[in-house]
Design an enzyme around this catalytic site. Structure first.
Site, PDB file in Angstrom:
ATOM      1  N   LYS A 123       1.528   6.061  -6.332  1.00 47.89           N
ATOM      2  CA  LYS A 123       0.278   6.303  -5.895  1.00 47.89           C
ATOM      3  C   LYS A 123       0.781   5.060  -4.201  1.00 47.89           C
ATOM      4  CE  LYS A 123      -4.839   5.519  -5.963  1.00 47.89           C
ATOM      5  NZ  LYS A 123      -5.291   5.267  -7.192  1.00 47.89           N
ATOM      6  N   SER A 203      -8.497   8.814  -7.888  1.00 45.98           N
ATOM      7  CA  SER A 203      -7.873   8.185  -6.351  1.00 45.98           C
ATOM      8  C   SER A 203      -5.992   8.796  -6.557  1.00 45.98           C
ATOM      9  CB  SER A 203      -8.025   7.424  -5.335  1.00 45.98           C
ATOM     10  OG  SER A 203      -8.157   6.108  -6.496  1.00 45.98           O
ATOM     11  N   SER A 227     -10.113   6.290 -11.780  1.00 47.40           N
ATOM     12  CA  SER A 227      -8.403   7.092 -11.100  1.00 47.40           C
ATOM     13  C   SER A 227      -7.578   7.409 -11.685  1.00 47.40           C
ATOM     14  CB  SER A 227      -9.141   6.013  -9.403  1.00 47.40           C
ATOM     15  OG  SER A 227      -9.806   6.404  -8.405  1.00 47.40           O
TER      16      SER A 227
END
Length: 564
Positions: A123, A203, A227
């Site tokens: 990420k 996210s 997330s």
């Protein structure tokens, strides 16, 4: 990290700074491999797990370089062309070089472990050289950290190949109460590979979509509240949100020192367990990891048993149900499968359910300001304070705020220090209500091994006017408590995956992974994505079949090694 259950506006345009995809393909039309995969998909390694890839490399049938090249080609064909998932934000220009090094080590008889030569995506809020780390914001698009995050060092020491960085909800979904999951000003909007007009959740949206679509073997996401769990559930993945303190947060752009953690996102429980075994470790730069001493396990995969559900006592949190009939029906089928596997399943009520929300919000606002300003100043970022970030967005509002604002950043800027009695009281209340009087009290009152609930409803349609539509999210209890949770696919609703979440006390990852593995083996509920445009539509046209990787001499280099 933070999954904000609030309305948001969806962005359908890509960010202006995204540069062209490198041409990393080596054509050999006469050597095309086919494997079980989405309709019309000819990718040789679709859905392949770590153990299978390692077996092929051990037999000399595959090299890490060939596998890395295949994923790079896959990203070019599926993520950027084809359905245009928009999941991978930047490629590691040294990925092929890293893979060749791993191959040389294997030839010399040195195999570092189960991740040796395995491509991993990260990420884009995790420091990994030589790539940028931006949290999806244009303000940090040129931020080049000088060193790897602790967990990236762990991955590289274990022999993993860092393939690249994935898109995310900007600032890990902590910019606006009207933000859209999966959108960032740097990366644009990530789309769900199962049904392209549906949201990927966030996210860690890019990581979820990339791993679901076989753009890498496994990926690392981060979570503050949902997330990892939500994007894993709606993208048909296994997601692990560890106990806070099991995995280091140093080198990760933060929201909350109380709730933040990184964790695995994978297509199987075994792959998630193998990745978690590498991520764990004590880090002097993150003092909370000292709590993991004597509690961390360095081979979670060895704890997996197909009969782990037999004799287990599980509590269904009905407060997370009643929001979506088809999800509830899938949950009832999951409960029935657990009972058939030998588990005792009872209904429970968490006495403090949802009472932590207001306290959590205060905690995150205070901790975000302190944490992000420390990260910016210590990492040499081009902006050094939250005020600078806000000012940057205001000066570049057409690019950074075309669809929603930055009111959460502004509210965080207005908070006082972490010595503020308001903050200290809120932190104590949130932990007490979620952990002591919530999760732990419920487990103890009913003599349970774990709590179970639907992770969330199926992915909602991305809608510019209405924004996000979260229904029945079951993950916040463990998130605010700082305790572990694992989601695993339990079925689908009209082709959209839904997951069941297992939640337990601190440091119970071995038990939760065992329960999840037992359920996974009993149900085999995961299905590969089909890339359909909308519910009921035919699969979207995919690019021409991707050639099988061709081994080239080590001196060969791709024609363009720029990051995108």
């Amino acid at each position: 990290m933070r999954m904000l259950v609030l309305a948001a506006l969806v962005v359908a345009t890509a960010a202006c700074d995204r540069v062209s995809m490198p041409n990393l393909s080596f054509e050999d039309p006469a050597n095309k491999a086919k494997a079980a995969a989405p309709a019309g998909d000819d990718f040789a390694f679709a859905e392949m797990d770590i153990a299978s890839l390692q077996a092929r490399m051990a037999r000399g049938e595959l090299t890490s370089r060939a596998l890395t090249q295949a994923y790079l080609d896959r990203i070019a064909a599926i993520d950027d062309a084809g359905p245009k998932l928009n999941a991978v934000l930047e490629l590691n220009p040294l990925a092929l070089q890293e893979a060749e090094t791993r191959d040389a080590e294997r030839r010399a008889g040195r195999v570092r472990g189960p991740l040796h030569g395995i491509p991993v995506l990260l990420k884009d809020n995790i420091d990994a050289t030589p790539m940028a780390n931006s949290a999806g914001t244009l303000a940090l698009a040129n931020h080049q950290p000088k060193a790897d995050a602790f967990l990236v060092g762990r991955l590289r020491a274990a022999g993993a190949v860092v393939l690249g960085k994935t898109n995310l909800s900007e600032w890990a979904n902590f910019r606006s109460s009207r933000s859209t999951s999966g959108w960032s000003s740097r990366g644009g909007l990530t789309r769900n590979p199962y049904v392209l007009d549906r949201n990927a959740c966030g996210s860690s949206s890019g990581t979820g979509v990339a791993i679901a679509a076989s753009l890498a073997a496994v990926g690392v996401g981060t979570e503050t509240d949902g997330s990892i769990i939500c994007p894993s559930a709606v993208n048909g993945l296994v997601g692990v949100k560890p106990t806070v303190g099991l995995v280091s947060r140093s080198g990760i752009i933060p929201i909350s020192r109380t709730q933040d953690t990184a964790g695995p996102m994978a297509r199987s429980v075994a792959d998630a367990a193998a990745l978690l075994s590498v991520l764990v470790g004590r880090d002097e730069r993150d003092p909370v990891t000292a709590d993991s001493s004597g509690r961390a396990v360095f081979d979670y995969e060895a704890r997996l048993r197909p009969d782990a559900l037999r004799g287990a006592r599980l509590g269904v949190v009905r407060q997370a149900m009643g929001y979506h009939a088809a999800t509830d029906a899938a949950m009832e089928r999951a409960i029935a499968a657990m009972r058939r596997a030998g588990a005792e399943v009872v209904d429970v009520i968490v006495p403090t359910w949802g009472q932590w929300d207001a306290a959590e919000s205060l905690v995150l606002l205070h901790e975000f300001k302190a944490g992000v300003e420390h990260y910016l100043a210590s990492s040499g970022a081009p902006v050094s304070t939250l005020a600078h970030v806000i000012d940057y967005n205001q000066r570049h509002s057409q690019a950074t705020m075309p669809h929603f604002g930055q009111e959460l950043l502004e509210q965080a800027r207005a908070t006082n220090s972490l010595g503020d009695p308001v903050y200290l009281s809120a932190r104590s209340d949130a932990r007490r209500l979620a952990r002591t009087e919530g999760l732990e009290a419920t487990l103890a009152a009913h003599g349970l091994d774990a709590l179970i609930a639907p992770a969330t409803s199926p992915a909602w349609r991305t809608d510019l006017a209405q924004g996000d539509r979260f229904l029945g999210a079951g993950y916040s209890l463990a998130a605010v408590a700082g305790t572990p949770s694992v989601t695993v696919p339990m079925g689908d609703v009209k082709g959209l995956p839904v997951g069941v979440i297992f939640m337990g006390p601190a440091w119970s990852e071995p038990r939760l992974l065992g329960l999840a593995y037992s359920f996974e083996q009993a149900t085999r509920a995961r299905k590969a994505p089909r890339f359909v445009a909308s519910i009921g539509a035919d699969p979207a046209p995919l690019p021409a079949a991707i050639p099988a990787p061709v081994e080239l001499p080590s001196a060969a280099t791709p024609s363009d090694d720029r990051p995108r």
